[in-house]
Design a protein around this motif. Sequence first.
Motif, short mmCIF file in Angstrom:
data_model
loop_
_atom_site.label_atom_id
_atom_site.label_comp_id
_atom_site.label_asym_id
_atom_site.label_seq_id
_atom_site.Cartn_x
_atom_site.Cartn_y
_atom_site.Cartn_z
N ALA A 38 31.73 -40.60 28.17
CA ALA A 38 31.82 -42.29 27.86
C ALA A 38 33.34 -42.54 28.24
O ALA A 38 33.71 -43.51 28.80
CB ALA A 38 31.53 -42.59 26.61
N THR A 39 34.50 -41.81 27.68
CA THR A 39 35.69 -42.31 27.76
C THR A 39 35.99 -42.02 29.31
O THR A 39 36.86 -42.74 29.70
CB THR A 39 36.61 -41.12 27.19
N GLY A 40 35.55 -40.90 30.01
CA GLY A 40 35.80 -40.81 31.43
C GLY A 40 35.22 -41.97 32.05
O GLY A 40 36.01 -42.25 33.21
N ALA A 41 34.25 -42.28 31.82
CA ALA A 41 33.16 -43.31 32.43
C ALA A 41 33.98 -44.84 32.53
O ALA A 41 34.36 -45.45 33.49
CB ALA A 41 31.97 -43.32 32.11
N VAL A 42 34.44 -44.93 31.13
CA VAL A 42 35.26 -46.14 31.12
C VAL A 42 36.60 -46.19 31.83
O VAL A 42 36.90 -47.21 32.48
CB VAL A 42 35.36 -46.65 29.59
N THR A 43 37.07 -45.23 31.78
CA THR A 43 38.56 -44.98 32.52
C THR A 43 38.24 -45.17 34.23
O THR A 43 39.11 -45.85 34.65
CB THR A 43 39.09 -43.54 32.08
N ALA A 44 37.45 -44.42 34.60
CA ALA A 44 36.88 -44.41 35.95
C ALA A 44 36.34 -45.92 36.24
O ALA A 44 36.83 -46.57 37.48
CB ALA A 44 35.82 -43.46 36.16
N VAL A 45 35.67 -46.60 35.74
CA VAL A 45 35.24 -48.06 35.90
C VAL A 45 36.45 -49.08 35.87
O VAL A 45 36.73 -49.65 36.91
CB VAL A 45 34.34 -48.48 35.01
N MET A 46 37.38 -49.01 35.07
CA MET A 46 38.43 -49.80 34.94
C MET A 46 39.25 -49.51 35.94
O MET A 46 39.74 -50.25 36.64
CB MET A 46 39.36 -49.44 33.48
N LEU A 47 39.73 -48.21 36.44
CA LEU A 47 40.69 -47.70 37.48
C LEU A 47 39.89 -48.37 38.68
O LEU A 47 40.60 -48.76 39.56
CB LEU A 47 41.02 -46.42 37.49
N GLY A 48 38.61 -48.17 38.72
CA GLY A 48 37.86 -48.35 40.07
C GLY A 48 38.08 -49.86 40.36
O GLY A 48 38.16 -50.25 41.45
N LEU A 91 40.04 -52.08 39.30
CA LEU A 91 41.57 -52.47 39.62
C LEU A 91 41.96 -51.96 40.94
O LEU A 91 42.54 -52.83 41.72
CB LEU A 91 42.55 -51.75 38.72
N GLY A 92 41.66 -50.72 41.22
CA GLY A 92 42.00 -50.16 42.69
C GLY A 92 41.17 -50.65 43.84
O GLY A 92 41.60 -50.80 44.93
N TRP A 93 39.80 -51.16 43.67
CA TRP A 93 39.09 -51.65 44.72
C TRP A 93 39.90 -52.67 45.44
O TRP A 93 39.62 -52.71 46.49
CB TRP A 93 37.69 -51.91 44.12
N ARG A 94 40.60 -53.61 44.52
CA ARG A 94 40.76 -55.06 45.10
C ARG A 94 42.20 -54.55 46.21
O ARG A 94 42.36 -55.49 47.05
CB ARG A 94 41.26 -55.84 44.26
N SER A 95 42.92 -53.39 46.02
CA SER A 95 43.80 -53.22 46.80
C SER A 95 43.88 -52.03 47.85
O SER A 95 44.13 -51.91 48.82
CB SER A 95 45.15 -52.95 45.73
N SER A 96 42.90 -51.04 47.40
CA SER A 96 42.97 -50.10 48.20
C SER A 96 41.16 -49.52 48.76
O SER A 96 41.30 -48.69 49.54
CB SER A 96 43.39 -48.83 47.55
N GLY A 97 40.31 -50.33 48.27
CA GLY A 97 38.98 -49.95 48.64
C GLY A 97 38.30 -48.67 48.06
O GLY A 97 38.53 -48.27 47.08
N TYR A 98 37.84 -47.80 48.95
CA TYR A 98 37.06 -46.71 48.71
C TYR A 98 37.97 -45.53 48.40
O TYR A 98 37.75 -44.66 47.65
CB TYR A 98 36.39 -46.09 50.05
N GLY A 99 39.04 -45.38 48.82
CA GLY A 99 40.17 -44.49 48.47
C GLY A 99 40.42 -44.50 46.83
O GLY A 99 40.44 -43.70 46.14
N ALA A 100 40.60 -46.02 46.57
CA ALA A 100 40.89 -46.11 44.92
C ALA A 100 39.70 -45.64 44.12
O ALA A 100 39.91 -45.12 43.14
CB ALA A 100 41.13 -47.31 44.83
N LEU A 101 38.68 -45.84 44.68
CA LEU A 101 37.18 -45.48 43.89
C LEU A 101 37.34 -43.87 43.76
O LEU A 101 36.73 -43.51 42.78
CB LEU A 101 35.91 -46.06 44.58
N ALA A 102 37.51 -42.90 44.93
CA ALA A 102 37.62 -41.68 44.72
C ALA A 102 38.37 -41.24 43.66
O ALA A 102 38.22 -40.25 42.82
CB ALA A 102 38.02 -41.33 46.13
N TRP A 103 39.67 -41.84 43.74
CA TRP A 103 40.85 -41.47 42.83
C TRP A 103 40.36 -41.67 41.38
O TRP A 103 40.38 -41.18 40.36
CB TRP A 103 42.20 -42.01 43.14
N ALA A 104 39.56 -42.94 41.18
CA ALA A 104 39.23 -43.25 39.82
C ALA A 104 38.18 -42.34 39.30
O ALA A 104 38.29 -41.97 38.19
CB ALA A 104 38.79 -44.64 39.95
N VAL A 105 37.28 -42.05 40.19
CA VAL A 105 36.38 -40.78 39.70
C VAL A 105 36.82 -39.61 39.34
O VAL A 105 36.73 -38.98 38.24
CB VAL A 105 35.32 -40.63 40.83
#
Length: 89
Positions: A46-56, A58-72
């Motif tokens: 749950a902690t990892g999922a919340v972290t990934a969603v929050m970073l995803g 935030l990062g989606w707006r600036s970097s798109g799919y690359g940010a999602l991969a890093w967030a995961v």
Amino acid sequence: MNGSVSLLTVAIVIALLVIRTAITELREPGSARTQWAFVTNARAVATGAVTAVMLGLLGWRSSGYGALAWAVLVGVLVAFLVDRRPPET
């Protein structure tokens, strides 16, 4: 172009983690199960999922799919750290 480089970097990091687990498993049978036990810990996941969603988000707006991969990837690493258990003696 930059997004594909970022995705490649994430793929390389994931491959290195899997190779590390495989080498450790060859040296110490059963160690992979111990290393990946965090997947069964609900609090860690749950902690990892919340972290990934929050970073995803935030990062989606600036970097798109690359940010999602890093967030995961960061979410998985956070889950691993949250589940750290003291070494067995």
